[in-house]
Enzyme design. Structure first.
Site, short mmCIF file in Angstrom:
data_model
loop_
_atom_site.label_atom_id
_atom_site.label_comp_id
_atom_site.label_asym_id
_atom_site.label_seq_id
_atom_site.Cartn_x
_atom_site.Cartn_y
_atom_site.Cartn_z
N LYS A 199 45.26 73.62 49.74
CA LYS A 199 44.88 72.80 48.71
C LYS A 199 46.04 72.94 47.64
O LYS A 199 46.21 71.70 46.94
CB LYS A 199 43.56 73.04 48.11
CG LYS A 199 42.39 72.75 48.96
CD LYS A 199 41.10 73.02 48.04
CE LYS A 199 39.87 72.75 48.71
NZ LYS A 199 38.84 72.90 48.04
N LYS A 204 41.13 67.84 60.74
CA LYS A 204 39.68 68.00 60.30
C LYS A 204 39.15 66.85 59.76
O LYS A 204 39.69 66.18 58.51
CB LYS A 204 39.17 69.34 59.67
CG LYS A 204 37.94 69.71 59.52
CD LYS A 204 37.75 70.87 58.83
CE LYS A 204 36.85 70.48 57.42
NZ LYS A 204 36.62 71.66 56.72
N LYS A 206 35.35 64.98 53.64
CA LYS A 206 35.03 63.70 52.69
C LYS A 206 35.99 63.57 51.69
O LYS A 206 35.69 62.58 50.99
CB LYS A 206 33.66 64.53 52.41
CG LYS A 206 33.47 65.46 51.40
CD LYS A 206 31.99 65.73 50.90
CE LYS A 206 31.49 67.22 50.68
NZ LYS A 206 32.23 67.83 49.89
P1 AMP Z 1 33.13 70.33 52.36
O1 AMP Z 1 33.07 68.86 52.79
O2 AMP Z 1 34.38 70.72 52.63
O3 AMP Z 1 32.74 70.44 50.76
O4 AMP Z 1 32.31 71.15 53.23
C1 AMP Z 1 30.58 71.16 53.19
C2 AMP Z 1 30.22 71.61 54.31
O5 AMP Z 1 30.44 71.04 55.67
C3 AMP Z 1 30.63 73.15 54.67
O6 AMP Z 1 29.78 74.00 55.37
C4 AMP Z 1 31.82 72.78 55.57
O7 AMP Z 1 32.40 73.86 56.67
C5 AMP Z 1 31.19 71.74 56.68
N1 AMP Z 1 32.29 70.69 57.10
C6 AMP Z 1 32.96 70.01 56.39
N2 AMP Z 1 33.86 69.18 57.05
C7 AMP Z 1 33.43 69.52 58.28
C8 AMP Z 1 33.90 69.24 59.58
N3 AMP Z 1 34.89 68.24 59.71
N4 AMP Z 1 33.41 69.61 60.57
C9 AMP Z 1 32.27 70.58 60.68
N5 AMP Z 1 31.78 70.84 59.48
C10 AMP Z 1 32.45 70.40 58.38
#
Ligand code: AMP
Ligand code: TRP
Length: 327
Positions: A112, A194, A197
């Protein structure tokens, strides 16, 4: 007594199918066997600068989507992190016990800080201490997260252990729980990255509130390869990722799916995938519309949940304060 689950999700960007398949579906299932606490982590969100109005609106949107996905506010607690001040306070105390060297090993900070080079705050570096506070305040046993967060949960455990060894039993030691399939959904535009969002490229992610036409268009444009066979082969990341999404939405076995698309082309498969995703998201989208029809409904659920979460958080914080000699 049931074991305690805690997890957090940041209200930044639109929730997308990676969040749904990698995290939210699992949150919903865990409610059957655990006492669950889910937190919209707005204090974590501000480690990177946010638009204030958007941050507040996103916190409600994420709440609504979690409810629509099946989080039951009668059985589980679903609240906004900044509504309970114990999170910030315990984070400070933990700060004073976590060695710099542990933080410096965090790979997510390295990624990051390289990306947001012009505005790397102390908060971004210290993010795992706040996450440790989130987890430890609720006597958490199990933390369902994607692979990328495992290192942070381990740091929370190490911090708890260190604190306990200095002051005696105070915190429960948490463990990460990583789903085996779909732990890492990749970007449709670039299957080596990956799905995230916070990525804004339009063909990158399928958002949970995307209308059917947008879902179809994004899937039809998704990057694959120049081969033909539709097989779960991890050395072909594009088609492998799309097949994984198909597998998770259809709940059918990998073998069945390969048999169904034997001899078919990528565009037939993509059309079928789009329909599976559209149908998979339809009930969630409908429930979201119902829930948000009354704009005060979500805020009243959040207030009620925070009131139920606060006593546990305050009790654990008071114990930590007392042990350290504060007050
Ligand atoms: P974040 O969007 O990074 O705030 O993640 C929120 C939750 O979603 C966390 O448990 C992440 O590990 C999961 N997550 C985020 N992006 C992915 C992805 N591309 N594939 C699987 N899980 C994800
Ligand atoms: N850092 C997590 C993420 O980006 C969100 C989070 C904050 C979290 N606090 C938490 C996850 C506590 C689990 C437990 O996905």
């Amino acid at each position: 007594m049931r074991k305690r689950v805690f997890s957090g999700i940041q209200p930044t960007g639109s929730l997308m199918i990676g969040n749904y398949l990698g995290a939210m579906q699992n949150y919903v299932k865990l409610q059957d066997d655990y006492d669950c606490v889910y937190c919209i982590v707005d204090l974590h969100a501000i480690t990177i600068q946010q638009d204030p109005k958007e941050l507040k609106a996103r916190s409600r949107e994420v709440t609504g989507l979690l409810l629509a996905a099946g989080i039951d506010p009668k059985r589980s607690i679903l609240f906004i992190q900044s509504h309970i001040s114990a999170h910030s306070e315990l984070a400070w105390i933990l700060n004073c016990f976590i060695p710099m060297g542990w933080m410096q090993r965090m790979t997510q900070f390295k990624e990051k800080s390289a990306k947001h080079r012009e505005q790397v705050s102390v908060g971004l570096f210290d993010y795992p201490a706040l996450m440790a506070a989130d987890i430890l305040l609720y006597n958490t046993d199990v933390v369902p997260v994607g692979e990328d967060q495992k290192q942070h949960v381990e740091l929370a455990r190490d911090a708890a252990q260190r604190f306990n060894s200095i002051y005696g039993e105070t915190f429960v030691l948490p463990e990460p729980l990583i789903p085996d399939v779909g732990a890492r959904i990749m970007g449709l535009d670039d299957p080596t990255k990956k799905m995230s969002k916070s990525e804004t490229a339009s063909g990158h992610a399928i958002d949970l509130l995307d209308p059917p036409d947008a879902i179809r268009a994004k899937i039809m444009r998704a990057t694959t390869d120049s081969q033909r066979e539709i097989r779960f082969d991890s050395s072909r990341p594009g088609i492998f990722n799309l097949l994984t999404i198909y597998h998770l939405f259809s709940r059918r076995s990998q073998k069945d799916i390969e048999a169904q698309f034997e001899g078919k082309g990528y565009s037939d498969f993509k059309e079928a995938l789009a329909e599976v995703v559209i149908e998979g998201l339809r009930p969630l989208q409908e429930r979201y519309r119902e829930l948000t029809a009354d704009p005060t409904h979500i805020d009243s659920i959040l207030a009620d949940s925070a009131a139920r979460a606060r006593p546990t958080a305050e009790k654990v914080l008071a114990e930590a304060r007392r042990k350290v000699g504060l007050g």
